[in-house]
Motif scaffolding. Structure first.
Motif, PDB file in Angstrom:
ATOM      1  N   PHE A   1     -15.431   5.958   5.938  1.00 13.27           N
ATOM      2  CA  PHE A   1     -14.744   7.153   6.398  1.00 13.27           C
ATOM      3  C   PHE A   1     -15.061   8.294   5.594  1.00 13.27           C
ATOM      4  O   PHE A   1     -14.861   8.281   4.087  1.00 13.27           O
ATOM      5  CB  PHE A   1     -13.272   6.989   6.672  1.00 13.27           C
TER       6      PHE A   1
ATOM      7  N   VAL B   1      -3.260   4.152   9.816  1.00 16.07           N
ATOM      8  CA  VAL B   1      -4.706   4.173  10.418  1.00 16.07           C
ATOM      9  C   VAL B   1      -4.714   3.108  11.474  1.00 16.07           C
ATOM     10  O   VAL B   1      -4.458   2.199  11.578  1.00 16.07           O
ATOM     11  CB  VAL B   1      -5.822   4.207   9.473  1.00 16.07           C
ATOM     12  N   MET B   2      -5.678   3.607  12.557  1.00 14.88           N
ATOM     13  CA  MET B   2      -5.826   2.565  13.689  1.00 14.88           C
ATOM     14  C   MET B   2      -6.182   1.303  13.227  1.00 14.88           C
ATOM     15  O   MET B   2      -7.349   1.331  12.465  1.00 14.88           O
ATOM     16  CB  MET B   2      -6.612   3.357  14.789  1.00 14.88           C
ATOM     17  N   ASP B   3      -5.737   0.365  13.759  1.00 18.56           N
ATOM     18  CA  ASP B   3      -6.324  -1.002  13.282  1.00 18.56           C
ATOM     19  C   ASP B   3      -7.356  -1.469  14.268  1.00 18.56           C
ATOM     20  O   ASP B   3      -7.427  -1.082  15.359  1.00 18.56           O
ATOM     21  CB  ASP B   3      -5.016  -2.074  13.555  1.00 18.56           C
ATOM     22  N   LYS B   4      -8.142  -2.238  13.684  1.00 18.29           N
ATOM     23  CA  LYS B   4      -9.488  -2.804  14.404  1.00 18.29           C
ATOM     24  C   LYS B   4      -9.012  -3.714  15.669  1.00 18.29           C
ATOM     25  O   LYS B   4      -9.618  -3.388  16.705  1.00 18.29           O
ATOM     26  CB  LYS B   4     -10.139  -3.677  13.367  1.00 18.29           C
TER      27      LYS B   4
ATOM     28  N   LYS C   1      -7.281  10.937  10.027  1.00 18.00           N
ATOM     29  CA  LYS C   1      -7.866   9.718  10.536  1.00 18.00           C
ATOM     30  C   LYS C   1      -6.867   9.476  11.766  1.00 18.00           C
ATOM     31  O   LYS C   1      -5.833   9.718  11.825  1.00 18.00           O
ATOM     32  CB  LYS C   1      -7.610   8.469   9.580  1.00 18.00           C
ATOM     33  N   PRO C   2      -7.417   8.709  12.854  1.00 13.97           N
ATOM     34  CA  PRO C   2      -6.837   8.518  13.986  1.00 13.97           C
ATOM     35  C   PRO C   2      -5.806   7.492  13.596  1.00 13.97           C
ATOM     36  O   PRO C   2      -6.012   6.477  12.882  1.00 13.97           O
ATOM     37  CB  PRO C   2      -7.883   7.736  14.955  1.00 13.97           C
TER      38      PRO C   2
ATOM     39  N   THR D   1     -10.970   2.502   5.182  1.00 14.64           N
ATOM     40  CA  THR D   1     -11.073   3.095   6.707  1.00 14.64           C
ATOM     41  C   THR D   1     -12.602   3.139   6.914  1.00 14.64           C
ATOM     42  O   THR D   1     -13.221   3.769   5.944  1.00 14.64           O
ATOM     43  CB  THR D   1     -10.379   4.267   6.842  1.00 14.64           C
TER      44      THR D   1
ATOM     45  N   ILE E   1     -12.580   4.954  14.480  1.00 17.01           N
ATOM     46  CA  ILE E   1     -12.461   4.905  13.141  1.00 17.01           C
ATOM     47  C   ILE E   1     -11.456   4.007  12.961  1.00 17.01           C
ATOM     48  O   ILE E   1     -10.278   4.137  13.659  1.00 17.01           O
ATOM     49  CB  ILE E   1     -11.988   6.325  12.643  1.00 17.01           C
ATOM     50  N   TYR E   2     -11.404   3.141  11.998  1.00 21.47           N
ATOM     51  CA  TYR E   2     -10.129   1.984  11.857  1.00 21.47           C
ATOM     52  C   TYR E   2     -10.254   1.241  10.547  1.00 21.47           C
ATOM     53  O   TYR E   2     -11.125   1.554   9.741  1.00 21.47           O
ATOM     54  CB  TYR E   2     -10.326   0.818  12.860  1.00 21.47           C
ATOM     55  N   VAL E   3      -8.937   0.512  10.318  1.00 23.02           N
ATOM     56  CA  VAL E   3      -8.945  -0.230   9.116  1.00 23.02           C
ATOM     57  C   VAL E   3      -8.971  -1.856   9.611  1.00 23.02           C
ATOM     58  O   VAL E   3      -8.499  -1.860  11.047  1.00 23.02           O
ATOM     59  CB  VAL E   3      -7.707   0.011   8.526  1.00 23.02           C
ATOM     60  N   THR E   4      -9.442  -2.840   9.033  1.00 23.01           N
ATOM     61  CA  THR E   4      -9.015  -4.045   9.227  1.00 23.01           C
ATOM     62  C   THR E   4      -7.935  -4.694   8.258  1.00 23.01           C
ATOM     63  O   THR E   4      -8.252  -4.694   7.171  1.00 23.01           O
ATOM     64  CB  THR E   4     -10.167  -4.924   9.143  1.00 23.01           C
TER      65      THR E   4
END
Ligand SMILES: [Zn+2]
Lengths: 124, 374
Positions: A85, B331-334, B192-193, A66, A111-114
């Motif tokens: 994060f 967790v929010m994705d890109k 985390k969002p 993250t 804040i995000y993941v790929t």
């Protein structure tokens, strides 16, 4: 690596089922040679089961990391920072640090993941 | 030695007999063997479900331990809480079923809140909300595991094809859902969002664009929900969302109702923004527009919005961002973050095209506000 092993086992499977079929045909053509018959069947079934075996479900991947994307509050300034994060981060949190370019406050923008692309996508 | 047996009719007869016996056995016991195979596969899935449940339980315990109570107490209290249930109200007599449901849901939230406060005395309000979400994940995984185990044991004991077949066929779907929850727990534990928070995030970004700040947020118009009042191209927009950055969805339906009533029904339009489940093959982060109240509560909130909107003849419009389960509760994705500007543009277009300057508009961002500040 796993992929290569999959290919190899398919190849061996093909080879074995071919050999099995040959032995079987030979055994059937020779009246009463039942041992060849049985061996042929066995080898061929081994080969076929290797050929049709599905790959084991892939091992569990660690979750993608993250990240926290930080923007400068100054809309004219294009300072951006992406870091890992940290617990306590949340979107729109004002950070104590100041922008290294213009000295204005910094805010967490996202804040995000790929996630990696899902393997199956339909033709669109 | 075997090779030296003279070839002859006897051997052929034996082989023929063996072949015949094999056919008979397969036709008699083929289904049994199939059942046995399926049971083995269910066993594999069950082991996986159990692993996820155990790990999720440990995560819960570890997370709760950070807030002041010793390990043993946390452990035994969480176990006691795992199968806490809510009995749905009777709908045989539908009159007032939503009020009764709402009553029960309130009670459930209060009990949950009480339990969390007891088990994590050092946690702040926002952290408590996150802890509630962490525990809910463990509850879901525990429930799935217990139900599958029930049918596995039942199927094994009775040998019922019907039971075994049903569990076997549903296993991949159950595992997929369980995996989504299992992966999501980390997001809840760390604050985390999540993908479901796209609604509140969009609304907040839009409000900030028009000058709103954390200080201008009006708190608690309904439970854990408030709004920013901003002027967008001459219209007054009530940008509504649950209070973050704690993990809560609040009661946005009742907040919408209250704002409409406070304005004596003089609201030109209600726009709800939410995450929606995508179909397989659809793109993650696809924006989709429609009519109605985009809110996925058990019923009372959606009813409150629809009822009040109908009473005062306020058009209802919805914009959703499509996501799968894993993205919505993880967790929010890109890809979701990337479509937010486009969603904001669509909201602005809706306001510009379908309301007049001077109108009042409610923009409700529906979803879990974990990790999304004001
Ligand atoms: Zn700057």
């Amino acid at each position: 690596m796993v992929y290569m092993m999959g290919i190899a086992s398919k190849f061996v499977g093909l080879l074995l089922s071919g050999a099995g079929a040959v032995i079987l045909t030979y055994g059937m053509s020779k009246e009463g040679d039942w041992m060849l018959y049985v061996v042929g069947l066995f080898v061929m079934s081994l080969g076929l089961s290797l050929l049709t075996a599905r790959r084991q479900p892939t091992e569990i991947h660690p979750p993608p990391p993250t990240v926290t994307e930080i923007h400068c509050d100054n809309s004219e300034c294009d300072f951006r920072e992406i870091r890992d994060f940290q617990r306590g981060d949340y979107v729109l949190k004002k950070l104590p640090a100041k922008c290294p370019r213009c000295g204005r406050p910094l805010t967490i923008h996202a804040i995000y993941v790929t996630r990696e692309q899902a393997p199956s996508t339909a033709a669109s | 030695m075997l090779m030296q047996i003279p070839e002859g009719t006897e051997l052929n007869q034996i082989i023929n007999l063996a072949f015949f016996v094999f056919i008979v056995l397969m036709s008699l016991y083929g289904q049994r063997i199939q059942m046995w195979q399926w049971l083995k596969q269910i066993e594999g899935g069950l082991a996986e479900l159990k692993r996820m449940r155990e790990e999720s339980r440990s995560t819960s315990i570890e997370t709760f331990e950070r807030y002041g109570r010793p390990h043993e107490e946390v452990e035994s209290d969480i176990d006691r809480w795992l199968d806490f249930f809510t009995i749905m109200p009777v709908d045989l007599d539908p009159a007032g079923v939503l009020q009764r449901l709402e009553h029960l849901l309130n009670e459930r939230r209060d009990r949950f809140g009480e339990f969390i406060a007891e088990l994590a005395p050092d946690a702040q309000e926002a952290e408590r909300q996150n802890l509630e979400n962490v525990l809910e994940v463990t509850q879901v995984l525990d429930l799935i595991y217990r139900i599958v185990r029930h049918f596995y044991i039942l199927g094994k004991r009775t040998g019922s094809t019907l039971i075994i077949m049903q569990v076997h066929m549903q296993m991949p779907e159950l595992l997929r859902i369980a995996k989504a929850y299992y992966d999501a727990q980390e997001a809840f534990a760390d604050g985390k969002p999540i993908g479901d928070g796209v609604g509140p995030l969009v609304v907040t970004r839009l409000a900030h664009e028009y000058g709103a700040t954390a200080e201008s947020y009006v708190h608690d118009v309904a439970r854990e929900v408030g709004y920013y009042e901003v002027k967008v191209e001459g219209r007054i927009v009530y940008a509504l969302r649950a209070t973050g950055p704690g993990g809560t969805v609040g009661k946005p339906g009742f907040a919408v109702k209250r704002i409409i009533e406070d304005n004596n029904g003089k609201i030109a339009r209600i726009i709800t923004v939410d995450a929606a489940l995508k179909l397989e093959g659809e793109d993650l982060g696809r924006i989709s527009e429609g009519i109605g109240a985009a809110i996925g509560d058990p019923g009372p909130e959606k009813h409150a919005i629809e009822e009040t909107a109908t009473q005062h003849n306020v058009p209802l419009e919805a914009i959703v961002v499509k996501q799968d389960e894993a993205a919505a509760i993880g967790v929010m994705d890109k890809k979701v973050v990337d479509v937010i500007p486009e969603v904001i543009e669509r909201i602005k277009a809706a306001i510009r095209k379908r309301t007049e300057p001077g109108d009042r508009v409610i923009l409700a961002g529906i979803g879990n506000t974990i990790g999304i500040g004001l």
